[in-house]
Motif scaffolding. Structure first.
Motif, PDB file in Angstrom:
ATOM      1  N   GLY A 195       0.800  -1.224   0.000  1.00  0.00           N
ATOM      2  CA  GLY A 195       0.000   0.000   0.000  1.00  0.00           C
ATOM      3  C   GLY A 195       0.828   1.267   0.000  1.00  0.00           C
ATOM      4  N   LEU A 196       2.132   1.145   0.230  1.00  0.00           N
ATOM      5  CA  LEU A 196       2.949   2.360   0.393  1.00  0.00           C
ATOM      6  C   LEU A 196       2.964   3.242  -0.870  1.00  0.00           C
ATOM      7  CD1 LEU A 196       4.962   4.261   1.762  1.00  0.00           C
ATOM      8  CD2 LEU A 196       6.784   2.638   1.216  1.00  0.00           C
ATOM      9  N   ALA A 197       3.337   2.656  -2.012  1.00  0.00           N
ATOM     10  CA  ALA A 197       3.520   3.490  -3.217  1.00  0.00           C
ATOM     11  C   ALA A 197       2.231   4.221  -3.610  1.00  0.00           C
ATOM     12  CB  ALA A 197       4.056   2.640  -4.371  1.00  0.00           C
ATOM     13  N   PRO A 198       1.069   3.553  -3.689  1.00  0.00           N
ATOM     14  CA  PRO A 198      -0.134   4.314  -4.067  1.00  0.00           C
ATOM     15  C   PRO A 198      -0.554   5.335  -3.013  1.00  0.00           C
ATOM     16  CG  PRO A 198      -0.681   1.985  -3.685  1.00  0.00           C
ATOM     17  CD  PRO A 198       0.806   2.095  -3.664  1.00  0.00           C
ATOM     18  N   THR A 199      -0.322   5.035  -1.729  1.00  0.00           N
ATOM     19  CA  THR A 199      -0.677   6.007  -0.691  1.00  0.00           C
ATOM     20  C   THR A 199       0.192   7.254  -0.850  1.00  0.00           C
ATOM     21  OG1 THR A 199      -1.234   4.173   0.784  1.00  0.00           O
ATOM     22  CG2 THR A 199      -0.958   6.320   1.812  1.00  0.00           C
ATOM     23  N   LEU A 200       1.473   7.019  -1.091  1.00  0.00           N
ATOM     24  CA  LEU A 200       2.403   8.133  -1.293  1.00  0.00           C
ATOM     25  C   LEU A 200       2.026   8.930  -2.549  1.00  0.00           C
ATOM     26  CD1 LEU A 200       4.913   9.271   0.063  1.00  0.00           C
ATOM     27  CD2 LEU A 200       6.297   7.663  -1.272  1.00  0.00           C
TER      28      LEU A 200
ATOM     29  N   MET B 190       6.403   2.431   7.898  1.00  0.00           N
ATOM     30  CA  MET B 190       7.627   2.288   7.100  1.00  0.00           C
ATOM     31  C   MET B 190       8.296   3.632   6.858  1.00  0.00           C
ATOM     32  SD  MET B 190       6.299  -0.270   4.149  1.00  0.00           S
ATOM     33  CE  MET B 190       7.852  -0.366   3.244  1.00  0.00           C
ATOM     34  N   SER B 191       7.492   4.630   6.537  1.00  0.00           N
ATOM     35  CA  SER B 191       8.107   5.855   6.019  1.00  0.00           C
ATOM     36  C   SER B 191       7.318   7.088   6.451  1.00  0.00           C
ATOM     37  CB  SER B 191       8.160   5.787   4.496  1.00  0.00           C
ATOM     38  OG  SER B 191       6.850   5.667   4.000  1.00  0.00           O
ATOM     39  N   GLY B 192       7.111   7.222   7.758  1.00  0.00           N
ATOM     40  CA  GLY B 192       6.301   8.317   8.279  1.00  0.00           C
ATOM     41  C   GLY B 192       6.785   9.686   7.828  1.00  0.00           C
ATOM     42  N   ASP B 193       8.088   9.890   7.919  1.00  0.00           N
ATOM     43  CA  ASP B 193       8.676  11.184   7.574  1.00  0.00           C
ATOM     44  C   ASP B 193       8.394  11.547   6.120  1.00  0.00           C
ATOM     45  OD1 ASP B 193       9.961  13.071   8.939  1.00  0.00           O
ATOM     46  OD2 ASP B 193      11.952  12.159   8.890  1.00  0.00           O
TER      47      ASP B 193
ATOM     48  N   ALA C 139      10.666   0.148   9.580  1.00  0.00           N
ATOM     49  CA  ALA C 139      10.460  -0.550   8.295  1.00  0.00           C
ATOM     50  C   ALA C 139      10.915  -2.005   8.414  1.00  0.00           C
ATOM     51  CB  ALA C 139      11.209   0.168   7.175  1.00  0.00           C
ATOM     52  N   ILE C 140      12.010  -2.217   9.147  1.00  0.00           N
ATOM     53  CA  ILE C 140      12.510  -3.594   9.355  1.00  0.00           C
ATOM     54  C   ILE C 140      11.484  -4.383  10.177  1.00  0.00           C
ATOM     55  CG2 ILE C 140      14.300  -4.955  10.544  1.00  0.00           C
ATOM     56  CD1 ILE C 140      16.268  -2.616   9.817  1.00  0.00           C
TER      57      ILE C 140
END
Ligand code: NDP
Length: 393
Positions: free
Chosen positions: A106-111, A130-133, A328-329
């Motif tokens: 879901g990360l890439a489409p959310t971003l 994973m990538s909050g910042d 993320a790990i």
């Protein structure tokens, strides 16, 4: 009229979202949907809701969906692959994106939705973990709106002053209290946990959810992911986010203020409440959720989480404190371990062991760009796969 892209339409959040929007045809129209494997279900959704675009995993799935839709008069453009997911999340036709794909997928489409300045309804907590910042920076620079769907974060959001423009300190917040049901094994004998089956683990006492999040609830990794999610959403350190076990799941979370006041959001455990709240925010709309019947509540109980029983919660706090790519790990190792557990390649208690071993083995780097996050995710999956295979022998 809000035009919507529903990522993960065939899932549990997808079904609750469809239920809410069908109650308000004058407010919401579905422009695009996505699914992964459940193509029959997707064909039913397309026939009923008539979106303009549908995205599936691969070309074979697209062909199969076209066959399933043969004879349906409504024309729906069928696309496939990760890039198409990002396109339906960022297309100019769309106002609102429900991010309800499960896991790192879901990360890439959310971003993409955040970068395109959409109103993003965030169910996919894994992308913030994973990538909050990176996600928040995309929201800030594009002017997107991020609204939490997770019932706990939605409850916190509802218990804060509107928009809390001056941060939590400016709003006089002392701490955030995330409630947790404790899942199906809250009082099971500790020595019985190693023999838990996938069927037992996905049978949540209060919520009906997808399989991965149900296992996460049973290990309390879900609460750990939510602690990290709360850190990013509300800009607050781990030391001001407490977890309270509340088996009835009636209080969805609370905010404690400097003067000692505690504001909570209550309701029946039904995801249509936070979904309707975020869809209509700042207005309120009918969600289909029954009134909370106080006369029939047996009582509200609270206890501290037992970190011996739920080591995944401890690991999530440690990952948050370690910073960088540690979260993320944690997330990637957990996804691999949960998939192996559901596949009967790993025991229930092995999930925490695999996650801890991955965190110990792989040092956290700075999570300052998407490449470093994705590299950490890949390393953790490789390490977890090796550990799971070794544990089988
Ligand atoms: P489900 O497993 O029920 O649904 C997941 C959805 O994602 C399905 O539409 C599925 O497609 C799709 N999907 C799965 N893998 C991929 C992939 N690799 N690429 C693209 N799409 C994929 O999950 P939930 O609805 O329970 O959860 C969705 C998200 O919402 C999760 O992040 C979860 O943590 C979060 N959440 C869920 C809650 C709940 O009550 N369910 C509560 C709070 C948060 P298909 O089914 O067609 O294979």
């Amino acid at each position: 009229m809000q035009k919507l892209t529903l990522l993960g339409a065939t899932g549990s959040i997808g079904a609750s979202t469809l239920d809410v929007i069908q109650r308000h045809p004058e407010r919401f129209s579905l422009w695009a949907v996505s699914a992964h494997r459940q193509l029959e279900r997707l064909a039913e959704i397309i026939t009923k809701y008539q979106p303009a675009v549908a995205v599936v995993a691969d070309a074979a799935g697209a062909d199969r969906l076209a066959t399933l839709l043969a004879g349906v008069s409504h024309a729906c453009l069928i696309r496939h692959g990760a890039e198409a997911l990002c396109e339906i999340a960022s297309a100019p036709q769309v106002d609102t994106v429900m991010a309800a794909i499960v896991g790192a997928a879901g990360l890439a489409p959310t971003l993409a939705a955040a970068r395109a300045g959409k109103r993003v309804l965030l169910a996919n907590k894994e992308s913030l973990v994973m990538s909050g910042d990176i996600l928040l920076e995309a929201v800030r620079s594009s002017g997107a709106t991020l609204l939490p769907i997770d019932s706990e974060h939605n409850a916190v959001f509802q218990s804060l002053p509107d928009g809390f423009p001056h941060g939590l300190d400016g709003a006089g917040v002392r701490r955030i209290l995330l409630t947790a049901s404790g899942g199906p094994f809250r009082i099971a004998p500790l020595e019985s946990l190693h023999a838990v089956t996938p069927e037992q683990a996905v049978a949540h006492p209060n919520w009906v959810m997808g399989r991965k999040i149900s296992v996460d609830s049973a290990t309390m990794m879900n609460k750990g992911l939510e602690v990290i999610e709360a850190h990013w959403l509300f800009g607050v350190g781990a030391d001001r986010i407490d977890v309270v076990v509340h088996p009835q799941s009636v209080i969805h979370s609370m905010v404690e203020y400097a003067d000692g006041s505690v504001i909570a959001q209550l309701g029946n455990p039904d995801m249509r409440t936070p979904i309707a709240h975020a869809l209509a925010y700042p207005e309120r709309i009918e969600s289909g959720v029954a009134s909370l019947d106080f006369m029939r509540l047996a009582g509200l109980c609270f206890e501290a989480p037992d970190l011996r029983r739920f080591p995944c919660l401890r690991l999530a706090y440690e990952a948050l404190k370690a910073g960088g790519t540690a979260s993320a790990i944690l997330n990637a190792a957990n996804e691999e371990a949960v998939a192996a557990f559901l596949d009967r390649r790993l025991g229930f208690t092995g999930i925490a062991h695999v996650v801890e071993a991955c965190l110990d083995a792989l040092g956290a780097d700075a999570a300052d760009c998407l490449d470093s996050v994705l590299a950490a995710d890949a390393r953790a999956r490789e390490q977890a796969t090796t550990l799971i295979a070794a544990r089988m022998h």
